[in-house]
Design a protein around this motif. Structure first.
Motif, PDB file in Angstrom:
ATOM      1  N   ALA A 216       5.469   7.268  -3.265  1.00  0.00           N
ATOM      2  CA  ALA A 216       4.113   7.818  -3.385  1.00  0.00           C
ATOM      3  C   ALA A 216       3.253   6.991  -4.329  1.00  0.00           C
ATOM      4  CB  ALA A 216       4.188   9.267  -3.866  1.00  0.00           C
ATOM      5  N   SER A 217       3.880   6.377  -5.341  1.00  0.00           N
ATOM      6  CA  SER A 217       3.108   5.606  -6.327  1.00  0.00           C
ATOM      7  C   SER A 217       2.419   4.399  -5.703  1.00  0.00           C
ATOM      8  CB  SER A 217       4.026   5.135  -7.462  1.00  0.00           C
ATOM      9  OG  SER A 217       4.862   4.061  -7.038  1.00  0.00           O
ATOM     10  N   ALA A 218       2.903   3.977  -4.536  1.00  0.00           N
ATOM     11  CA  ALA A 218       2.248   2.856  -3.861  1.00  0.00           C
ATOM     12  C   ALA A 218       0.792   3.171  -3.548  1.00  0.00           C
ATOM     13  CB  ALA A 218       3.010   2.500  -2.587  1.00  0.00           C
ATOM     14  N   ALA A 219       0.488   4.466  -3.333  1.00  0.00           N
ATOM     15  CA  ALA A 219      -0.902   4.848  -3.050  1.00  0.00           C
ATOM     16  C   ALA A 219      -1.776   4.635  -4.278  1.00  0.00           C
ATOM     17  CB  ALA A 219      -0.957   6.306  -2.601  1.00  0.00           C
ATOM     18  N   ALA A 220      -1.286   5.050  -5.456  1.00  0.00           N
ATOM     19  CA  ALA A 220      -2.063   4.872  -6.689  1.00  0.00           C
ATOM     20  C   ALA A 220      -2.266   3.395  -6.996  1.00  0.00           C
ATOM     21  CB  ALA A 220      -1.354   5.563  -7.851  1.00  0.00           C
ATOM     22  N   SER A 221      -1.241   2.596  -6.763  1.00  0.00           N
ATOM     23  CA  SER A 221      -1.375   1.170  -7.063  1.00  0.00           C
ATOM     24  C   SER A 221      -2.337   0.480  -6.103  1.00  0.00           C
ATOM     25  CB  SER A 221      -0.003   0.482  -7.014  1.00  0.00           C
ATOM     26  OG  SER A 221       0.471   0.343  -5.692  1.00  0.00           O
ATOM     27  N   ARG A 222      -2.489   1.015  -4.882  1.00  0.00           N
ATOM     28  CA  ARG A 222      -3.412   0.396  -3.924  1.00  0.00           C
ATOM     29  C   ARG A 222      -4.859   0.549  -4.390  1.00  0.00           C
ATOM     30  NH1 ARG A 222      -1.441  -3.199  -2.792  1.00  0.00           N
ATOM     31  NH2 ARG A 222      -0.403  -2.568  -4.682  1.00  0.00           N
ATOM     32  N   ARG A 223      -5.159   1.664  -5.048  1.00  0.00           N
ATOM     33  CA  ARG A 223      -6.525   1.865  -5.529  1.00  0.00           C
ATOM     34  C   ARG A 223      -6.895   0.835  -6.591  1.00  0.00           C
ATOM     35  NH1 ARG A 223      -4.853   7.343  -5.425  1.00  0.00           N
ATOM     36  NH2 ARG A 223      -4.572   7.343  -7.697  1.00  0.00           N
ATOM     37  N   ARG A 224      -5.893   0.370  -7.347  1.00  0.00           N
ATOM     38  CA  ARG A 224      -6.173  -0.522  -8.470  1.00  0.00           C
ATOM     39  C   ARG A 224      -5.919  -1.994  -8.146  1.00  0.00           C
ATOM     40  NH1 ARG A 224      -6.419   1.881 -13.466  1.00  0.00           N
ATOM     41  NH2 ARG A 224      -5.449   0.084 -14.477  1.00  0.00           N
ATOM     42  N   ALA A 225      -4.938  -2.284  -7.297  1.00  0.00           N
ATOM     43  CA  ALA A 225      -4.490  -3.675  -7.164  1.00  0.00           C
ATOM     44  C   ALA A 225      -4.622  -4.267  -5.770  1.00  0.00           C
ATOM     45  CB  ALA A 225      -3.028  -3.785  -7.619  1.00  0.00           C
ATOM     46  N   LYS A 226      -5.016  -3.481  -4.772  1.00  0.00           N
ATOM     47  CA  LYS A 226      -5.008  -3.996  -3.407  1.00  0.00           C
ATOM     48  C   LYS A 226      -5.984  -5.154  -3.203  1.00  0.00           C
ATOM     49  CE  LYS A 226      -4.999  -2.528   1.427  1.00  0.00           C
ATOM     50  NZ  LYS A 226      -6.041  -3.407   1.956  1.00  0.00           N
ATOM     51  N   LYS A 227      -7.092  -5.193  -3.952  1.00  0.00           N
ATOM     52  CA  LYS A 227      -8.041  -6.293  -3.826  1.00  0.00           C
ATOM     53  C   LYS A 227      -7.417  -7.615  -4.268  1.00  0.00           C
ATOM     54  CE  LYS A 227     -11.995  -4.303  -2.538  1.00  0.00           C
ATOM     55  NZ  LYS A 227     -12.815  -4.733  -1.379  1.00  0.00           N
ATOM     56  N   PHE A 228      -6.311  -7.525  -5.019  1.00  0.00           N
ATOM     57  CA  PHE A 228      -5.607  -8.743  -5.425  1.00  0.00           C
ATOM     58  C   PHE A 228      -4.459  -9.068  -4.487  1.00  0.00           C
ATOM     59  CE2 PHE A 228      -1.672 -10.124  -7.615  1.00  0.00           C
ATOM     60  CZ  PHE A 228      -1.978 -11.480  -7.722  1.00  0.00           C
ATOM     61  N   ASP A 229      -3.532  -8.127  -4.300  1.00  0.00           N
ATOM     62  CA  ASP A 229      -2.303  -8.476  -3.574  1.00  0.00           C
ATOM     63  C   ASP A 229      -2.416  -8.302  -2.063  1.00  0.00           C
ATOM     64  OD1 ASP A 229      -1.898  -5.683  -3.085  1.00  0.00           O
ATOM     65  OD2 ASP A 229      -0.739  -5.475  -4.924  1.00  0.00           O
ATOM     66  N   ASN A 230      -3.451  -7.556  -1.601  1.00  0.00           N
ATOM     67  CA  ASN A 230      -3.699  -7.403  -0.151  1.00  0.00           C
ATOM     68  C   ASN A 230      -2.524  -6.773   0.592  1.00  0.00           C
ATOM     69  OD1 ASN A 230      -6.340  -8.785  -0.171  1.00  0.00           O
ATOM     70  ND2 ASN A 230      -5.129 -10.597  -0.677  1.00  0.00           N
ATOM     71  N   ILE A 231      -1.781  -5.910  -0.068  1.00  0.00           N
ATOM     72  CA  ILE A 231      -0.641  -5.232   0.561  1.00  0.00           C
ATOM     73  C   ILE A 231      -1.065  -3.824   0.958  1.00  0.00           C
ATOM     74  CG2 ILE A 231       1.766  -4.539   0.341  1.00  0.00           C
ATOM     75  CD1 ILE A 231       1.993  -6.487  -2.031  1.00  0.00           C
ATOM     76  N   PRO A 232      -1.029  -3.449   2.239  1.00  0.00           N
ATOM     77  CA  PRO A 232      -1.378  -2.088   2.641  1.00  0.00           C
ATOM     78  C   PRO A 232      -0.379  -1.068   2.082  1.00  0.00           C
ATOM     79  CG  PRO A 232      -1.354  -3.587   4.526  1.00  0.00           C
ATOM     80  CD  PRO A 232      -0.718  -4.314   3.390  1.00  0.00           C
ATOM     81  N   PHE A 233      -0.834   0.173   1.930  1.00  0.00           N
ATOM     82  CA  PHE A 233       0.035   1.224   1.398  1.00  0.00           C
ATOM     83  C   PHE A 233       1.311   1.373   2.214  1.00  0.00           C
ATOM     84  CE2 PHE A 233       1.367   5.639   2.196  1.00  0.00           C
ATOM     85  CZ  PHE A 233       1.978   5.901   0.977  1.00  0.00           C
ATOM     86  N   THR A 234       1.176   1.458   3.543  1.00  0.00           N
ATOM     87  CA  THR A 234       2.356   1.700   4.370  1.00  0.00           C
ATOM     88  C   THR A 234       3.373   0.565   4.233  1.00  0.00           C
ATOM     89  OG1 THR A 234       1.154   0.759   6.257  1.00  0.00           O
ATOM     90  CG2 THR A 234       1.191   3.161   6.054  1.00  0.00           C
ATOM     91  N   THR A 235       2.897  -0.669   4.131  1.00  0.00           N
ATOM     92  CA  THR A 235       3.804  -1.807   3.969  1.00  0.00           C
ATOM     93  C   THR A 235       4.554  -1.717   2.646  1.00  0.00           C
ATOM     94  OG1 THR A 235       2.373  -3.230   5.292  1.00  0.00           O
ATOM     95  CG2 THR A 235       3.937  -4.322   3.813  1.00  0.00           C
ATOM     96  N   LEU A 236       3.831  -1.404   1.567  1.00  0.00           N
ATOM     97  CA  LEU A 236       4.460  -1.360   0.252  1.00  0.00           C
ATOM     98  C   LEU A 236       5.409  -0.175   0.123  1.00  0.00           C
ATOM     99  CD1 LEU A 236       4.531  -2.798  -2.488  1.00  0.00           C
ATOM    100  CD2 LEU A 236       2.706  -1.259  -3.251  1.00  0.00           C
ATOM    101  N   ALA A 237       4.974   1.010   0.545  1.00  0.00           N
ATOM    102  CA  ALA A 237       5.817   2.194   0.426  1.00  0.00           C
ATOM    103  C   ALA A 237       7.070   2.067   1.291  1.00  0.00           C
ATOM    104  CB  ALA A 237       5.025   3.442   0.818  1.00  0.00           C
ATOM    105  N   ARG A 238       6.916   1.507   2.496  1.00  0.00           N
ATOM    106  CA  ARG A 238       8.086   1.303   3.352  1.00  0.00           C
ATOM    107  C   ARG A 238       9.050   0.294   2.727  1.00  0.00           C
ATOM    108  NH1 ARG A 238      10.508  -1.477   7.627  1.00  0.00           N
ATOM    109  NH2 ARG A 238      11.151  -0.140   9.376  1.00  0.00           N
ATOM    110  N   ALA A 239       8.505  -0.766   2.124  1.00  0.00           N
ATOM    111  CA  ALA A 239       9.356  -1.770   1.477  1.00  0.00           C
ATOM    112  C   ALA A 239      10.111  -1.164   0.304  1.00  0.00           C
ATOM    113  CB  ALA A 239       8.509  -2.953   1.020  1.00  0.00           C
ATOM    114  N   TYR A 240       9.433  -0.322  -0.501  1.00  0.00           N
ATOM    115  CA  TYR A 240      10.129   0.352  -1.596  1.00  0.00           C
ATOM    116  C   TYR A 240      11.292   1.192  -1.064  1.00  0.00           C
ATOM    117  CZ  TYR A 240       6.296  -0.619  -4.930  1.00  0.00           C
ATOM    118  OH  TYR A 240       5.384  -1.216  -5.765  1.00  0.00           O
TER     119      TYR A 240
END
Length: 299
Positions: A216-240
Motif C-alpha cells: 500500500a505504501s507504493a501509493a504514498a510514494s507515487r505522490r511524492r516521487a513518481k515525477k522522478f522515477d516514473n514507476i506506476p503504482f501497480t508496477t511498484l506494488a506488484r514488484a514489492y
C-alpha cells in the motif's frame, strides 16, 4: 535459499570496507531539471533513501550489542553491515546537497514513512528487528533496480542508484543470514524445542501486516516521487509483493508464507515465485559483493 557461515559474510564485509573509501560520486556535471516538480520528486526519493539508511545503521549497531553476548562474530558482522548503511548515509548527504543546493539537508519524513519507522524503532526483540529490516532491504533493492531503468538518465543519478542497487542486493541475503542465526539462537535457548505458538503467531502477524502495508505504501510514494522515477503504482506494488513473496518462498525454512490474497491482488500465484536464482540469493550476493563488478539484475 542457500546460506553460508557467518565467517563468510564477515570476510566479504571486511573486503568491502577496505575498498569503500575508493568509490567517489562524480558530481561535476550539472543537472538540468525539466520542472520544479521533477526536482522536488528527486529530492523526495533520495531523502527517503537517506532515512532508510539512517534507520538501518542505528538498528544494526543497537542489536549488535545484544547479540555480542552469545555470538561475537555475528555482532561484528552486524556492525560492519551498519557501517555500510552509514557510508550510504554519507554519500546521500552529499548527493542531496548537490541535487537541491548548498542549503539542502535531509528533510523530515512524510506521515506514512514516519509511521513505519516509529513502529520499527519500538521493536525490541532481535527476531522482529531483523525480520522488519530484511523486508525493508528487499523493497529498497526492488525500488532502486526499477528506478535505475526508468529514472532521469543523468550520470550522477545513475551512479548513486547503481551503488544502492548493488549494495542492497548484497544486504538482502545478508539479512536472511542474520534472521536465521537469531532464530537458531532462540531454538538453542529453548533446548531445541520449536518456537512457541504465541511467538510464531506474533512474527507471522508482523510479516503479513508489513507485507500489506508495504504494498500500500507504493501509493504514498507515487505522490511524492513518481515525477522522478516514473514507476506506476501497480508496477511498484506488484514488484514489492513479488520480491517479498519470492524471498520467503525460496527461504521456506524461515516459516513465512506469502498471503494468497495479496498475491492474487497483483495477478501472482505461489508457483510463480518458486525456484528463481534471483537478486535475493547468496549467489547474487557474491556477485554484488565486489564493488568493482556492478551487476544490476532486471526484475
Amino acid at each position: 535459499m542457500s546460506d553460508r557461515p557467518t565467517s563468510f559474510w564477515l570476510r566479504l564485509l571486511k573486503q568491502r570496507r577496505e575498498r569503500m573509501a575508493d568509490e567517489k560520486l562524480d558530481l561535476s556535471t550539472p543537472i538540468k531539471w525539466d520542472s520544479e516538480e521533477e526536482k522536488q520528486a528527486t529530492l523526495a526519493f533520495f531523502n527517503a533513501a537517506f532515512r532508510a539508511e539512517e534507520s538501518g545503521l542505528r538498528q544494526a549497531h543497537e542489536i549488535a550489542g545484544d547479540i555480542e553476548t552469545w555470538d561475537p562474530e555475528l555482532a561484528e558482522t552486524l556492525r560492519l553491515y551498519g557501517d555500510e548503511e552509514g557510508w550510504h548515509r554519507q554519500l546521500l548527504t552529499e548527493f542531496l546537497v548537490w541535487l537541491g543546493g548548498p542549503d539542502e539537508r535531509p528533510r523530515p519524513m512524510g506521515p506514512t514513512t514516519r509511521t513505519f519507522y516509529k513502529l520499527y524503532a519500538r521493536a525490541k526483540r532481535p527476531e522482529t528487528i531483523v525480520l522488519v529490516n530484511l523486508m525493508f532491504e528487499t523493497i529498497g533493492s526492488t525500488t532502486y533496480r526499477l528506478a535505475l531503468r526508468t529514472a532521469k538518465p543523468h550520470p550522477a543519478i545513475r551512479h548513486m542508484l547503481t551503488i544502492l542497487t548493488r549494495d542492497e542486493s548484497f544486504h538482502v541475503p545478508l539479512n536472511v543470514h542474520f534472521l536465521r542465526r537469531v532464530l537458531e539462537h532462540d531454538q538453542v535457548l529453548r533446548r531445541g524445542a520449536p518456537m512457541g505458538f504465541e511467538s510464531r503467531l506474533r512474527l507471522r502477524a508482523v510479516y503479513h501486516t508489513l507485507s500489506f502495508a508495504l504494498a500500500a505504501s507504493a501509493a504514498a510514494s507515487r505522490r511524492r516521487a513518481k515525477k522522478f522515477d516514473n514507476i506506476p503504482f501497480t508496477t511498484l506494488a506488484r514488484a514489492y509483493t513479488e520480491q517479498l513473496g519470492r524471498l520467503f518462498v525460496n527461504a521456506d525454512d524461515l516459516g513465512f508464507e506469502p498471503s494468497p490474497a495479496l498475491l492474487y491482488a497483483f495477478g501472482l500465484r505461489r508457483r510463480d515465485l518458486e525456484g528463481f536464482d534471483d537478486v535475493t540469493s547468496v549467489e547474487a550476493a557474491e556477485r554484488a559483493a565486489d564493488r568493482n563488478r556492478v551487476v544490476v539484475e532486471a526484475l
